[in-house]
Design an enzyme around this catalytic site. Structure first.
Site, PDB file in Angstrom:
ATOM      1  N   LEU A 136     -18.507  -1.826   2.196  1.00 38.95           N
ATOM      2  CA  LEU A 136     -19.278  -0.790   1.507  1.00 38.95           C
ATOM      3  C   LEU A 136     -18.988  -0.798   0.006  1.00 38.95           C
ATOM      4  O   LEU A 136     -19.320   0.161  -0.699  1.00 38.95           O
ATOM      5  CB  LEU A 136     -18.965   0.591   2.102  1.00 38.95           C
ATOM      6  CG  LEU A 136     -19.337   0.759   3.581  1.00 38.95           C
ATOM      7  CD1 LEU A 136     -18.960   2.144   4.073  1.00 38.95           C
ATOM      8  CD2 LEU A 136     -20.820   0.493   3.808  1.00 38.95           C
TER       9      LEU A 136
ATOM     10  N   TYR B 122       0.854  -1.184   0.000  1.00 41.05           N
ATOM     11  CA  TYR B 122       0.000   0.000   0.000  1.00 41.05           C
ATOM     12  C   TYR B 122       0.890   1.233   0.000  1.00 41.05           C
ATOM     13  O   TYR B 122       1.499   1.583   1.017  1.00 41.05           O
ATOM     14  CB  TYR B 122      -0.902   0.030   1.235  1.00 41.05           C
ATOM     15  CG  TYR B 122      -1.946  -1.056   1.325  1.00 41.05           C
ATOM     16  CD1 TYR B 122      -2.281  -1.837   0.223  1.00 41.05           C
ATOM     17  CD2 TYR B 122      -2.619  -1.299   2.516  1.00 41.05           C
ATOM     18  CE1 TYR B 122      -3.249  -2.827   0.314  1.00 41.05           C
ATOM     19  CE2 TYR B 122      -3.591  -2.277   2.622  1.00 41.05           C
ATOM     20  CZ  TYR B 122      -3.899  -3.048   1.521  1.00 41.05           C
ATOM     21  OH  TYR B 122      -4.858  -4.020   1.618  1.00 41.05           O
TER      22      TYR B 122
ATOM     23  N   SER C  15     -22.150   3.097   0.134  1.00 38.76           N
ATOM     24  CA  SER C  15     -21.974   3.917   1.338  1.00 38.76           C
ATOM     25  C   SER C  15     -23.069   4.961   1.488  1.00 38.76           C
ATOM     26  O   SER C  15     -23.258   5.518   2.564  1.00 38.76           O
ATOM     27  CB  SER C  15     -20.624   4.634   1.286  1.00 38.76           C
ATOM     28  OG  SER C  15     -20.616   5.607   0.237  1.00 38.76           O
TER      29      SER C  15
ATOM     30  N   ARG D 125     -16.285  -0.422  -1.711  1.00 36.78           N
ATOM     31  CA  ARG D 125     -15.443   0.700  -2.131  1.00 36.78           C
ATOM     32  C   ARG D 125     -16.238   1.993  -2.274  1.00 36.78           C
ATOM     33  O   ARG D 125     -16.016   2.777  -3.190  1.00 36.78           O
ATOM     34  CB  ARG D 125     -14.701   0.357  -3.416  1.00 36.78           C
ATOM     35  CG  ARG D 125     -13.787  -0.840  -3.220  1.00 36.78           C
ATOM     36  CD  ARG D 125     -13.322  -1.482  -4.515  1.00 36.78           C
ATOM     37  NE  ARG D 125     -12.533  -2.645  -4.196  1.00 36.78           N
ATOM     38  CZ  ARG D 125     -13.032  -3.852  -3.947  1.00 36.78           C
ATOM     39  NH1 ARG D 125     -14.332  -4.030  -4.002  1.00 36.78           N
ATOM     40  NH2 ARG D 125     -12.263  -4.867  -3.651  1.00 36.78           N
ATOM     41  N   GLY D 126     -17.164   2.174  -1.371  1.00 34.36           N
ATOM     42  CA  GLY D 126     -17.973   3.391  -1.351  1.00 34.36           C
ATOM     43  C   GLY D 126     -19.243   3.305  -2.166  1.00 34.36           C
ATOM     44  O   GLY D 126     -20.111   4.176  -2.062  1.00 34.36           O
TER      45      GLY D 126
END
Length: 328
Positions: free
Chosen positions: A205, A56, A211, A207-208
């Site tokens: 979620l 990351y 959400s 990746r949004g």
């Protein structure tokens, strides 16, 4: 903060974990100060599980976590993924889970994290060129030497899970699990439970997407700019599911995100949702899912709003889906 047991051989952790990837990579620019403030807010709220990967931001995420933790290292369990290979331009180059690569990667992670031990260490994906027994055996060596406490897995299928567990007890499988990503229910979840392996669920979620806040990808380096679920008609169909879910959430006085997180948590006491909040307000919203207890009527309404298999588009692009042992 409630706690859950991660597998028969694993640790007890907070009922919600924080996935830290977005603070360094793959979702567009992140604010460093806000990221550190969010990590501090998570610790203050009793979150004890932080998930990262050595790839990351090519080590950036581990160093960011180390800076944020300072003297509070003892308050958290650090879950670290390894094996993904990347170039200077961020390109994905494949996976390397050979025993010598495992141990070298661990050495660098220990240094970047500023710690003497990694709590849970796991290959990010199955390396098709290396038998899983060799990879897990190398992590087992690190456990014996005191550099790692628990062995985990990520995105692998039933056969691989069983072969890995025959080498060393596995604390948990990290795998995508959400209302719109339910492949884990088709055998993998049952296999883990039969072996006493917990689940750390990422992408709760999507990746949004579910959400309730999704706007648009933050440029071409945002993973979602290339994800099938966020393209054209797929996106329109998926956002319609979100609106249906919004009605259910409103009936409970909750947000869409809170209902989506609570749904994952309700699938079993052996499941710990990971949320990828990189701002304090999003973290606070996610924490608001913990006291939300979904009734059978709630669960039925959620299922009606977002039936299994209703999402349009796969969770990764075709090339990435081909690397997932869990999808075979």
């Amino acid at each position: 903060m409630d706690h859950r047991q991660l597998g028969a051989a694993g640790p007890r952790v907070s009922a919600l974990g924080l996935g830290c990837m977005g603070m360094s990579d793959l979702y567009g620019p992140a604010d460093r100060a806000e990221s550190i403030a969010t990590l501090h807010a998570a610790l203050d709220a009793g979150v004890t599980l932080l998930d990262t990967g050595d790839f990351y931001g090519m080590g950036h995420n581990e160093m960011l976590i180390a800076e944020a933790l300072g003297s509070r290292r003892k308050d958290v369990l650090l879950s670290v993924k390894f094996g993904a290979q990347r170039g200077p331009d961020g390109a994905w180059l494949g996976y390397d889970a050979r025993p010598q690569a495992v141990k070298a990667a661990a050495a660098y992670s220990l240094k970047r994290l500023g710690t003497e031990v990694i709590d849970t260490y796991r290959p990010a994906r199955l390396d098709p060129a290396v038998p899983i027994e060799e990879t897990i055996g190398a992590i087992a060596d690190l456990v014996k030497a005191g550099y790692v406490r628990h062995v985990g897995l990520s995105e692998v299928g039933v056969e691989t899970i069983r072969r890995a567990a025959a080498v060393h007890p596995i604390s948990d499988l990290q795998i995508e699990y959400s209302l719109v990503s339910r492949g884990v229910e088709d055998g993998i979840l049952q296999a883990c439970r039969s072996l006493g392996i917990g689940i750390t669920a990422y992408g709760v979620l999507s990746r949004g997407l579910i959400s309730g806040h999704f706007a648009a990808p933050a440029g071409p380096r945002d993973f979602r700019a290339h994800s099938p679920r966020f393209q054209g008609e797929n996106l329109a169909r998926n956002l319609a599911l979100v609106e249906a879910l919004r009605g259910v959430a409103a009936s409970r006085g909750a947000t869409v995100a809170q209902v989506a997180i609570a749904w994952v948590a309700a699938q079993g006491a052996d499941i710990v949702p990971l949320v990828g909040a990189r701002r304090r307000d999003r973290l606070a919203e996610a924490l608001g899912a913990l006291p939300l207890r979904l009734t059978p009527a709630d669960l039925a309404a959620i299922e009606a709003a977002v039936p299994k298999g209703a999402a349009a588009g796969s969770r990764y692009a075709e090339a990435q889906m081909a690397t997932l042992d869990s999808e075979r």
